[in-house]
Design a protein around this motif. Sequence first.
Motif, PDB file in Angstrom:
ATOM      1  N   ASP A  36       0.841  -1.204   0.000  1.00 24.77           N
ATOM      2  CA  ASP A  36       0.000   0.000   0.000  1.00 24.77           C
ATOM      3  C   ASP A  36       0.875   1.252   0.000  1.00 24.77           C
ATOM      4  OD1 ASP A  36      -2.411   1.458   0.098  1.00 24.77           O
ATOM      5  OD2 ASP A  36      -2.286   1.622   2.278  1.00 24.77           O
ATOM      6  N   HIS A 106      -4.010   6.342   6.267  1.00 28.65           N
ATOM      7  CA  HIS A 106      -5.227   5.707   6.799  1.00 28.65           C
ATOM      8  C   HIS A 106      -5.022   5.103   8.185  1.00 28.65           C
ATOM      9  CE1 HIS A 106      -4.300   1.312   5.437  1.00 28.65           C
ATOM     10  NE2 HIS A 106      -3.183   1.999   5.514  1.00 28.65           N
ATOM     11  N   GLY A 163      -3.313  -5.158  -1.044  1.00 29.64           N
ATOM     12  CA  GLY A 163      -2.039  -5.406  -0.354  1.00 29.64           C
ATOM     13  C   GLY A 163      -2.214  -5.278   1.156  1.00 29.64           C
ATOM     14  N   ASP A 164      -3.085  -4.380   1.570  1.00 31.93           N
ATOM     15  CA  ASP A 164      -3.341  -4.198   2.999  1.00 31.93           C
ATOM     16  C   ASP A 164      -4.468  -5.099   3.490  1.00 31.93           C
ATOM     17  OD1 ASP A 164      -1.406  -2.545   3.794  1.00 31.93           O
ATOM     18  OD2 ASP A 164      -2.682  -0.826   4.248  1.00 31.93           O
ATOM     19  N   SER A 169     -12.026  -8.725   5.685  1.00 30.23           N
ATOM     20  CA  SER A 169     -13.106  -8.814   6.673  1.00 30.23           C
ATOM     21  C   SER A 169     -14.462  -9.040   6.021  1.00 30.23           C
ATOM     22  CB  SER A 169     -13.157  -7.537   7.508  1.00 30.23           C
ATOM     23  OG  SER A 169     -11.868  -7.120   7.817  1.00 30.23           O
ATOM     24  N   SER A 380       5.883  -9.112   9.314  1.00 30.56           N
ATOM     25  CA  SER A 380       4.594  -8.548   8.964  1.00 30.56           C
ATOM     26  C   SER A 380       3.787  -9.530   8.096  1.00 30.56           C
ATOM     27  CB  SER A 380       4.839  -7.229   8.225  1.00 30.56           C
ATOM     28  OG  SER A 380       3.718  -6.822   7.551  1.00 30.56           O
ATOM     29  N   SER A 384       0.453 -11.888   9.224  1.00 31.45           N
ATOM     30  CA  SER A 384      -0.827 -11.779   8.494  1.00 31.45           C
ATOM     31  C   SER A 384      -1.275 -13.159   8.025  1.00 31.45           C
ATOM     32  CB  SER A 384      -0.687 -10.862   7.276  1.00 31.45           C
ATOM     33  OG  SER A 384      -0.503  -9.541   7.695  1.00 31.45           O
ATOM     34  N   HIS A 443      -3.702  -0.119  12.966  1.00 30.61           N
ATOM     35  CA  HIS A 443      -5.157  -0.237  12.820  1.00 30.61           C
ATOM     36  C   HIS A 443      -5.718  -1.059  13.974  1.00 30.61           C
ATOM     37  CE1 HIS A 443      -4.393   1.169   8.779  1.00 30.61           C
ATOM     38  NE2 HIS A 443      -3.504   0.193   8.625  1.00 30.61           N
ATOM     39  N   ALA A 446      -4.755  -4.776  12.784  1.00 29.88           N
ATOM     40  CA  ALA A 446      -3.339  -5.072  12.516  1.00 29.88           C
ATOM     41  C   ALA A 446      -2.522  -3.867  12.947  1.00 29.88           C
ATOM     42  CB  ALA A 446      -3.126  -5.338  11.033  1.00 29.88           C
TER      43      ALA A 446
HETATM   44  O1  C5P Z   1       0.983  -0.071   7.055  1.00 33.04           O
HETATM   45  P1  C5P Z   1      -0.262  -0.640   6.613  1.00 33.04           P
HETATM   46  O2  C5P Z   1      -1.520  -0.038   6.989  1.00 33.04           O
HETATM   47  O3  C5P Z   1      -0.127  -0.458   5.127  1.00 33.04           O
HETATM   48  O4  C5P Z   1      -0.325  -2.203   6.759  1.00 33.04           O
HETATM   49  C1  C5P Z   1      -1.475  -2.931   7.094  1.00 33.04           C
HETATM   50  C2  C5P Z   1      -1.037  -4.320   7.482  1.00 33.04           C
HETATM   51  O5  C5P Z   1      -2.114  -4.971   8.126  1.00 33.04           O
HETATM   52  C3  C5P Z   1      -0.652  -5.216   6.303  1.00 33.04           C
HETATM   53  O6  C5P Z   1       0.537  -5.879   6.644  1.00 33.04           O
HETATM   54  C4  C5P Z   1      -1.792  -6.237   6.213  1.00 33.04           C
HETATM   55  O7  C5P Z   1      -1.330  -7.496   5.815  1.00 33.04           O
HETATM   56  C5  C5P Z   1      -2.274  -6.288   7.649  1.00 33.04           C
HETATM   57  N1  C5P Z   1      -3.698  -6.687   7.773  1.00 33.04           N
HETATM   58  C6  C5P Z   1      -4.009  -7.960   8.260  1.00 33.04           C
HETATM   59  N2  C5P Z   1      -5.321  -8.353   8.366  1.00 33.04           N
HETATM   60  C7  C5P Z   1      -6.328  -7.523   8.013  1.00 33.04           C
HETATM   61  C8  C5P Z   1      -6.031  -6.229   7.541  1.00 33.04           C
HETATM   62  C9  C5P Z   1      -4.688  -5.834   7.442  1.00 33.04           C
HETATM   63  O8  C5P Z   1      -3.097  -8.733   8.559  1.00 33.04           O
HETATM   64  N3  C5P Z   1      -7.577  -7.932   8.098  1.00 33.04           N
END
Ligand code: C5P
Length: 473
Positions: A36, A106, A163-164, A169, A380, A384, A443, A446
């Motif tokens: 992202d 974000h 990517g994020d 969800s 990271s 995930s 977030h 995550a």
């Molecule tokens: O820095 P950034 O916001 O871009 O990264 C978000 C991170 O949260 C990503 O590594 C993404 O894989 C992870 N994520 C997750 N599960 C989710 C939403 C985001 O592992 N449902």
Amino acid sequence: MGYGEFISLINDSTDKIREFIDHGNSFIVFYHIDADGLSSGAISSVMLLRAGARFITRAVRSINEILETIPYLQSDTIALLTDIGSGYLSILREKFHDKQFIILDHHQPDGEAEKHWIHINPHLCDVDGARDISSSGITYLVSKSISEENISLSPIAVVGALGDLQDKSSEKRELGGLNKMIVEEAVKSGLLKVSDDLLFYGRSYRPIHLALASTTSPYIPGISGSEAHAVSFLNSLKIRLKEDDRWRVFTELSEEEKKIIYNGLMKYLSSLNFSPSIVKELVGKIYELTREEEWTPLKDAREFASLLNACGKTGNEWIGLAIAMGARGEILLQAQKILEEYKRRLSEVLDYLIRRENWQELKHIIAINGGTAIDERMVSSASSILSSSDLLPEDKPLVMLAISGDKVKASARASMKLIRMGLNLGLVMKKAADRVGGVGGGHDIAAGAEIPLAKKTMFLAEVDAIVGEMLKS
Ligand code: C5P
Ligand code: C5P
């Protein structure tokens, strides 16, 4: 508050950005090193390029790199922060209140921006920054508000959101909220095609067994990462791997064959005492970039994102940035090699992790203390993937740690169930990191942190206690 207000916030800021460009200010674009972040960096770079602005770019792993660089900037240089910044407003204000920042991010904001800064963040308008729009989506909306021609960048905004994992969800792996609006714009412009299918990795160009073995979202223990097991699994279902001398690919399979594989995976998981429902995560929307060549990872937006992520996490950010800006040919070949190597290393890390060495069940969290056995650049992605497997309990968040020099990198992930119960990992990581002299944020679902090595045990205890308090209230 909502989408309308957020779009107004963007429109209100663009005149000011245009003024900076017209006035001849130069820019430094800081972008985060994941998919992202790279997508956001590419979108802002193309926007500035097309507007005739002077700028340089800089990929950053953490806020510390920005804090170290700002003092050396010329006074008329504007710091444009994408996919990083909102979580560190108080540090930025304390140190650089008189500088000019544009922050397109974000992450959950920490305090407020200075009045003269431009701060565009969905959370300011009660829009969900973890699911409804990513930083590349925000940057795209800004770029389109600057010039309509930037609609050409809409597929990159989709790549960033995927990517994020902003589709994760939803029931059927579909982008919602403002992301959906961007998808619709890209489809209308003929740049994107959306369809429903099984989300196997390399579905249109990898031999079936390799596509199955390369699929890690969801993670299928024993098959993800193992070509040999994928072959024997498909053989047991009597799925033909070859057509004459040619390997078959997933997109050629009949609906009946796809059903056999889907049901076969459910049975396989049940036989290992895992929940078969995890296979449901395989069903979803496919986002295809219509202008990309077949047989490349750029055709499928999720694979495009994993290619960018691999570049960003291995010190090859400029390759990822160039690809997201449109470079192909030799650079793409290099990126593909980086991706294959990254996937291979990630698969080794996952093999190590599922052996459950160094897993610790604390009162409220699962901690995995990877030490130096796990490369901090893998933490990271690995966390995930683990969180989308059935290897973790749904009622305890995961906190994975890896050592890098005298620092520890932490990645935390939670289930939607925990979010509904009131857990906010971004706040947990921020508070716990603050208490041990580190930095953290992110977030609800995550989040991450960087903390001093000497404070590792104390940090875990803080995280455990804060999670406990949050879930109690
Ligand atoms: O820095 P950034 O916001 O871009 O990264 C978000 C991170 O949260 C990503 O590594 C993404 O894989 C992870 N994520 C997750 N599960 C989710 C939403 C985001 O592992 N449902
Ligand atoms: O690094 P990782 O993917 O685990 O980070 C999860 C989320 O937390 C990302 O959105 C990342 O940008 C954010 N994060 C943060 N501050 C840190 C580390 C991670 O805001 N120090």
